[in-house]
Design an enzyme around this catalytic site. Structure first.
Site, PDB file in Angstrom:
ATOM      1  N   ASP A 157       0.838  -1.204   0.000  1.00  0.00           N
ATOM      2  CA  ASP A 157       0.000   0.000   0.000  1.00  0.00           C
ATOM      3  C   ASP A 157       0.866   1.244   0.000  1.00  0.00           C
ATOM      4  OD1 ASP A 157      -2.621   1.376   2.163  1.00  0.00           O
ATOM      5  OD2 ASP A 157      -2.343   1.450  -0.019  1.00  0.00           O
ATOM      6  N   ASP A 216      -3.247  -2.982  -2.507  1.00  0.00           N
ATOM      7  CA  ASP A 216      -4.311  -1.975  -2.514  1.00  0.00           C
ATOM      8  C   ASP A 216      -4.188  -1.123  -3.786  1.00  0.00           C
ATOM      9  OD1 ASP A 216      -5.287   0.898  -0.495  1.00  0.00           O
ATOM     10  OD2 ASP A 216      -6.501  -0.533  -1.628  1.00  0.00           O
ATOM     11  N   ASN A 217      -5.291  -0.496  -4.199  1.00  0.00           N
ATOM     12  CA  ASN A 217      -5.301   0.543  -5.237  1.00  0.00           C
ATOM     13  C   ASN A 217      -4.920   0.090  -6.630  1.00  0.00           C
ATOM     14  OD1 ASN A 217      -3.749   2.071  -2.600  1.00  0.00           O
ATOM     15  ND2 ASN A 217      -5.806   2.723  -3.221  1.00  0.00           N
ATOM     16  N   GLU A 259     -11.542   4.161  -0.952  1.00  0.00           N
ATOM     17  CA  GLU A 259     -11.928   4.474   0.425  1.00  0.00           C
ATOM     18  C   GLU A 259     -12.769   5.758   0.509  1.00  0.00           C
ATOM     19  OE1 GLU A 259      -8.842   3.703  -0.538  1.00  0.00           O
ATOM     20  OE2 GLU A 259      -7.359   5.140   0.083  1.00  0.00           O
TER      21      GLU A 259
END
Ligand SMILES: CCCNc1ncnc2c1ncn2[C@@H]1O[C@H](/C=C/CNC(=O)c2cc(-c3ccc(F)cc3)cc(O)c2O)[C@@H](O)[C@H]1O
Ligand SMILES: [Mg+2]
Length: 214
Positions: free
Chosen positions: A141, A169-170, A199
């Site tokens: 992350d 993530d992402n 988020e």
């Protein structure tokens, strides 16, 4: 000069969460970032996916790249079995200082080791520093263009074993296109995309889970 966003996040935890209660720390940060000031925590929706993958893997040794304020460190550490540990890497000392206080407020300081410095320098020192053989779980992350080089470095340093789970993530927003190419076209990984939302927003984002096959 005023406070920083991480400092305001810590204040929100100290004001609204219960000391020693990780879930209340998570809820306090999610409330603050959803209603007061957005911040780049994995958040509550992707956080549920992180929780379910963690529960499935039940890692003894977990690694996180990019601590930021420690939100996902708390999410991960709260689900670890006794004697299991999380090592989280953060190169910004100001962020590391906030994260240390948020992790301590949750009462998880004995399960989490925050290592300050750039991942590329620290990954090759992990074995000698922590006397570990390999990681069972890695949460990526940090800077999105560093996912591939750091994954290759983890492989080269023998820190991944057959069955190690990488969770990134992402992969959609901001995006990690090179990373998706790397793990999805690689016979050494079995990958799967978990569609979710960026988020605290309605934008699409998601997590890529990749099992290292050895
Ligand atoms: C030498 C650089 C690579 N090595 C590194 N070693 C150790 N720590 C590193 C690090 N890179 C970055 N970090 C730290 O990780 C954190 C960086 C995370 C980068 N994350 C993002 O950019 C991000 C960005 C968004 C985002 C999404 C949409 C948008 F409009 C704006 C932002 C959402 C997210 O969930 C994100 O994770 C910081 O705390 C930074 O200090
Ligand atoms: Mg993120």
């Amino acid at each position: 000069t005023g406070s920083s966003r991480p400092q305001r996040m810590l204040k929100a935890v100290q004001k609204n969460a219960t000391k020693g209660d990780p879930q209340s720390v998570i809820s306090a940060i999610d409330y603050y970032c959803r209603h007061k000031e957005w911040a780049m925590n994995v958040g509550d929706e992707k956080g549920l996916i992180l929780d379910s993958v963690l529960t499935e893997v039940n890692p003894s040794m977990a690694l996180e790249l990019g601590t930021y304020c420690g939100y996902s460190s708390v999410r991960i550490a709260r689900l670890l079995s006794p004697n299991s540990k999380l090592i989280t890497v953060e190169f910004n000392p100001a962020f590391a200082a906030i994260a240390r206080q948020i992790i301590a407020y949750a009462g998880l300081q004995d399960k989490v080791t925050i290592v300050e410095g750039p991942s590329a320098d620290l990954i090759p020192k992990m074995k000698e520093r922590f006397g570990l053989k390999s990681f069972d779980f890695v949460f990526l992350d940090h800077w999105k263009d560093r996912y591939v080089p750091d994954t290759k470095l983890l492989e080269e340093c023998g820190l991944l074993k057959k069955g190690t789970v990488l969770l990134a993530d992402n992969v959609i927003c901001p995006g990690a296109p090179e990373y998706l190419k790397y793990v999805r076209n690689n016979p050494r990984y079995e990958s799967r995309y978990y569609k979710s939302y960026l988020e605290y927003t309605k934008a699409e984002d998601g997590l890529e889970k990749s099992v290292f096959l050895g």
